[in-house]
Design a protein around this motif. Structure first.
Motif, PDB file in Angstrom:
ATOM      1  N   ASP A 177       0.544  -0.772   0.041  1.00 33.56           N
ATOM      2  CA  ASP A 177      -0.562   0.125  -0.342  1.00 33.56           C
ATOM      3  C   ASP A 177       0.567   1.704   0.112  1.00 33.56           C
ATOM      4  O   ASP A 177       0.468   2.418   0.630  1.00 33.56           O
ATOM      5  N   GLY A 178       1.941   1.229  -0.618  1.00 43.80           N
ATOM      6  CA  GLY A 178       2.822   2.373  -0.278  1.00 43.80           C
ATOM      7  C   GLY A 178       3.194   2.800  -2.079  1.00 43.80           C
ATOM      8  O   GLY A 178       2.260   2.712  -2.025  1.00 43.80           O
ATOM      9  N   THR A 179       3.991   3.499  -2.120  1.00 44.16           N
ATOM     10  CA  THR A 179       3.878   4.428  -3.388  1.00 44.16           C
ATOM     11  C   THR A 179       4.713   3.988  -4.184  1.00 44.16           C
ATOM     12  O   THR A 179       5.491   2.689  -4.780  1.00 44.16           O
ATOM     13  N   TYR A 180       4.603   4.405  -6.231  1.00 42.39           N
ATOM     14  CA  TYR A 180       5.315   3.919  -7.080  1.00 42.39           C
ATOM     15  C   TYR A 180       5.255   4.469  -8.672  1.00 42.39           C
ATOM     16  O   TYR A 180       4.310   5.043  -7.785  1.00 42.39           O
ATOM     17  N   THR A 181       5.919   3.941  -9.442  1.00 47.42           N
ATOM     18  CA  THR A 181       6.009   4.744 -10.048  1.00 47.42           C
ATOM     19  C   THR A 181       4.210   4.527 -11.045  1.00 47.42           C
ATOM     20  O   THR A 181       5.220   2.938 -11.856  1.00 47.42           O
ATOM     21  N   ASN A 182       4.025   5.200 -12.068  1.00 47.07           N
ATOM     22  CA  ASN A 182       2.958   4.739 -12.561  1.00 47.07           C
ATOM     23  C   ASN A 182       3.395   5.360 -14.216  1.00 47.07           C
ATOM     24  O   ASN A 182       3.228   6.724 -14.596  1.00 47.07           O
ATOM     25  N   ARG A 183       3.606   3.996 -15.130  1.00 47.86           N
ATOM     26  CA  ARG A 183       3.743   4.268 -16.235  1.00 47.86           C
ATOM     27  C   ARG A 183       3.246   5.223 -17.125  1.00 47.86           C
ATOM     28  O   ARG A 183       3.346   5.364 -18.297  1.00 47.86           O
ATOM     29  N   LEU A 184       1.879   5.608 -16.888  1.00 52.84           N
ATOM     30  CA  LEU A 184       0.126   5.745 -17.390  1.00 52.84           C
ATOM     31  C   LEU A 184       0.578   7.417 -17.614  1.00 52.84           C
ATOM     32  O   LEU A 184       0.054   8.211 -18.510  1.00 52.84           O
ATOM     33  N   THR A 185       1.276   7.617 -15.909  1.00 51.87           N
ATOM     34  CA  THR A 185       1.623   9.279 -15.744  1.00 51.87           C
ATOM     35  C   THR A 185       2.587   9.828 -15.479  1.00 51.87           C
ATOM     36  O   THR A 185       2.311  11.148 -15.255  1.00 51.87           O
ATOM     37  N   ALA A 186       3.456   8.979 -14.931  1.00 49.23           N
ATOM     38  CA  ALA A 186       4.632   9.713 -14.559  1.00 49.23           C
ATOM     39  C   ALA A 186       5.519  10.476 -16.108  1.00 49.23           C
ATOM     40  O   ALA A 186       5.589   9.929 -17.344  1.00 49.23           O
ATOM     41  N   THR A 187       6.066  11.482 -15.788  1.00 51.99           N
ATOM     42  CA  THR A 187       6.703  11.909 -16.688  1.00 51.99           C
ATOM     43  C   THR A 187       8.691  11.849 -16.750  1.00 51.99           C
ATOM     44  O   THR A 187       9.347  10.957 -17.531  1.00 51.99           O
ATOM     45  N   TYR A 188       8.879  11.386 -15.401  1.00 53.57           N
ATOM     46  CA  TYR A 188      10.124  10.926 -15.357  1.00 53.57           C
ATOM     47  C   TYR A 188      10.125   9.260 -14.141  1.00 53.57           C
ATOM     48  O   TYR A 188       9.157   9.668 -13.517  1.00 53.57           O
ATOM     49  N   THR A 189      11.578   9.104 -14.091  1.00 53.46           N
ATOM     50  CA  THR A 189      11.809   7.653 -13.353  1.00 53.46           C
ATOM     51  C   THR A 189      11.706   8.309 -12.171  1.00 53.46           C
ATOM     52  O   THR A 189      10.840   7.222 -11.303  1.00 53.46           O
ATOM     53  N   SER A 190      11.975   9.290 -11.845  1.00 53.57           N
ATOM     54  CA  SER A 190      11.965   9.588  -9.959  1.00 53.57           C
ATOM     55  C   SER A 190      10.685  10.450  -9.746  1.00 53.57           C
ATOM     56  O   SER A 190      10.276  10.235  -8.514  1.00 53.57           O
ATOM     57  N   ASP A 191       9.464  10.038 -10.606  1.00 58.90           N
ATOM     58  CA  ASP A 191       7.512  10.832 -10.052  1.00 58.90           C
ATOM     59  C   ASP A 191       7.237   9.207  -9.762  1.00 58.90           C
ATOM     60  O   ASP A 191       7.882   8.055 -10.475  1.00 58.90           O
ATOM     61  N   SER A 192       6.654   9.700  -8.448  1.00 54.36           N
ATOM     62  CA  SER A 192       5.594   8.429  -7.992  1.00 54.36           C
ATOM     63  C   SER A 192       5.133   8.909  -7.086  1.00 54.36           C
ATOM     64  O   SER A 192       4.165  10.135  -6.330  1.00 54.36           O
ATOM     65  N   GLU A 193       3.235   7.872  -7.171  1.00 51.59           N
ATOM     66  CA  GLU A 193       2.295   8.682  -6.137  1.00 51.59           C
ATOM     67  C   GLU A 193       1.884   7.103  -5.413  1.00 51.59           C
ATOM     68  O   GLU A 193       2.545   5.894  -5.553  1.00 51.59           O
ATOM     69  N   SER A 194       1.029   7.161  -4.081  1.00 52.96           N
ATOM     70  CA  SER A 194       0.411   6.157  -3.976  1.00 52.96           C
ATOM     71  C   SER A 194      -0.472   5.449  -4.236  1.00 52.96           C
ATOM     72  O   SER A 194      -1.077   5.379  -6.229  1.00 52.96           O
TER      73      SER A 194
END
Length: 449
Positions: free
Chosen positions: A425-442
């Motif tokens: 239930d943590g964060t992850y990089t959303n391949r549909l919305t991320a601009t950079y590999t450092s982007d993450s969301e819950s």
């Protein structure tokens, strides 16, 4: 408190332009009943692709040098230090003056084990990891050697420590990987029992198999810990295994390399599922295999093939969770469902959104152009229909402009499904919305909690 010393590789993998000698010993080669004694080096060759080779220098034999070099044997075998190694001969060469004979032997299976793994105990083991992401942000960095980013992956009984190479060598290795496309050592791995008790090489091998699958899911591509060395409490070697690294460099993954704590948080949950039953272990192994195959950069396999493979994995996961694990439906009941309904059930149980949104613009545009009776109801409907258009020639819809979106969406569903079924239930990089590999969301279900 002083920092520990960095883990040291057991072999010199600094240069990959030449094969690395892993072991040396006596050899007995038999070709169609003719024996050739001699010596051999066990080599790890990196170019053009990583592989193990026994390079033997042998003497004697009844055959002429030319027959040794050119005749293809029907019956052949090789023993190294008295132990048979299943495989086949490759290049053979005979020098005339003086008469010497050379032969390459390719093992049929890896890892190659040349000792008793059951009776030889160790208190720790080290492995070599190639082409693993250059991560940062682990929770246990305060316990790491200075300048060496550290991942600590702990299950109920075991702990893996994944450590970057000192003095910026991991970052330098990745510069070379990107420039040359050659496999390079990037990290070291240490395995220990949480209770400090000794363990056999066979037990270590079972845990390493779990680690390989976990790291593959983290990276989104092949990543295996190889060339393991068991160590006694006094540092003496107790057993060794030999294998060539299996690597691939995928375009995307759910893992955020700058937030290595994601892996630390997931690992005990993943390990718990893996060890829950033989059926769960086989399911996760198969799903991760198809996931890696589908997470393509567009060359081989192509995007259209990857769409099919991703849905193979999704349906495998849906069947196991709904029928085998939860027993919500019988096998026949599951088979009677439309493929899109099977996926809808999986996504609903996992808390994964299934609406078609503008993060997949190609699918949105195509759906807007369909008449009311042909419109896709949701994402599951869309990716199944697009998959069907590839495997069933009767499809009348032109969805060629949707392939990339269908591929991205299928892999997003697959990554989230595995995370959800592990309880993450943590964060992850959303391949549909991320601009950079450092982007993450819950994760979506984490947002609702």
């Amino acid at each position: 408190m002083s920092r520990p010393e960095p883990l040291k590789p057991a072999y010199n993998f600094t240069s990959v332009s030449e094969p690395v000698i892993l072991s040396q010993g006596t050899v007995e080669v038999s070709l169609d009943g003719t024996g050739y004694p001699g010596t051999a080096d066990l080599l790890l060759q990196f170019i053009p692709n990583p592989r193990l080779i026994f390079h033997a220098n042998v003497q004697g034999g009844k055959r002429s040098p030319l027959a040794f070099a050119f005749n293809e044997p029907v019956d052949e075998s090789l023993s190294f230090n008295g132990q048979m190694v299943d495989g086949f001969s490759g290049a053979r060469k005979a020098n005339m003056d003086p008469v010497t004979r050379e032969l390459d032997w390719h093992p049929e299976f890896e890892p190659v084990v040349l000792c008793d793994m059951q009776s030889k105990n160790s208190t720790s083991a080290i492995y070599h990891l190639f082409n693993f992401p250059d991560f940062h942000g682990g929770q246990y960095q305060h316990t790491a050697p200075a300048g060496c980013p550290l991942l600590v992956l702990t299950s109920e009984e075991w702990t893996f420590s994944v450590q970057a190479l000192p003095d910026g060598a991991t970052r330098e290795a990745w510069k070379r990987i990107k420039a040359e496309g050659i496999c390079r050592l990037t990290h070291m791995v240490k395995l220990e029992r949480n209770d400090g008790k000794p363990f056999s090489g066979e037990e270590a091998g079972e845990q390493c198999h779990l680690l390989d699958n976990f790291l593959a899911f983290i990276k989104g591509g092949w990543c295996t810990a190889v060339c393991g060395v068991g160590l006694a409490e006094d540092g003496e070697k107790t057993w060794t295994t030999f294998a060539s690294p299996r690597t691939s460099n995928p375009p995307y993954s759910w893992f955020t390399p700058s937030k290595a704590s994601q892996a630390e948080r997931l690992f005990p949950m993943f390990a718990s599922r893996w060890q829950q039953s033989d059926e769960w272990r086989e399911c996760l192994r198969a799903v991760i295999y198809w996931y890696i195959q589908a997470n393509t950069s567009g060359h081989s396999p192509s995007i259209d093939t990857a769409i099919i493979l991703a849905q193979v994995a999704l349906e495998r996961l849906a069947y196991h969770y709904v029928v085998v694990d939860r027993k919500m439906l019988s096998g026949k009941g599951f088979d009677d469902l439309w493929a899109s309904d099977r996926l809808r059930m999986l996504f609903s149980l996992c808390g994964i959104p299934n609406e078609i949104t503008n993060v997949v613009p190609g699918i949105c545009k195509a759906n807007d152009g369909f008449n009311k009776s042909s419109k896709w109801l949701d994402g599951a409907h869309a990716i199944v229909d697009i998959r069907n258009s590839l495997v069933h020639p009767v499809s009348k819809k032109d969805v060629r402009d949707c392939y990339v979106d269908a591929w991205r969406l299928s892999l997003w569903y697959l990554e989230l499904s595995v995370l959800a079924l592990c309880g993450y239930d943590g964060t992850y990089t959303n391949r549909l919305t991320a601009t950079y590999t450092s982007d993450s969301e819950s994760v979506p279900w984490g947002q609702k909690a």
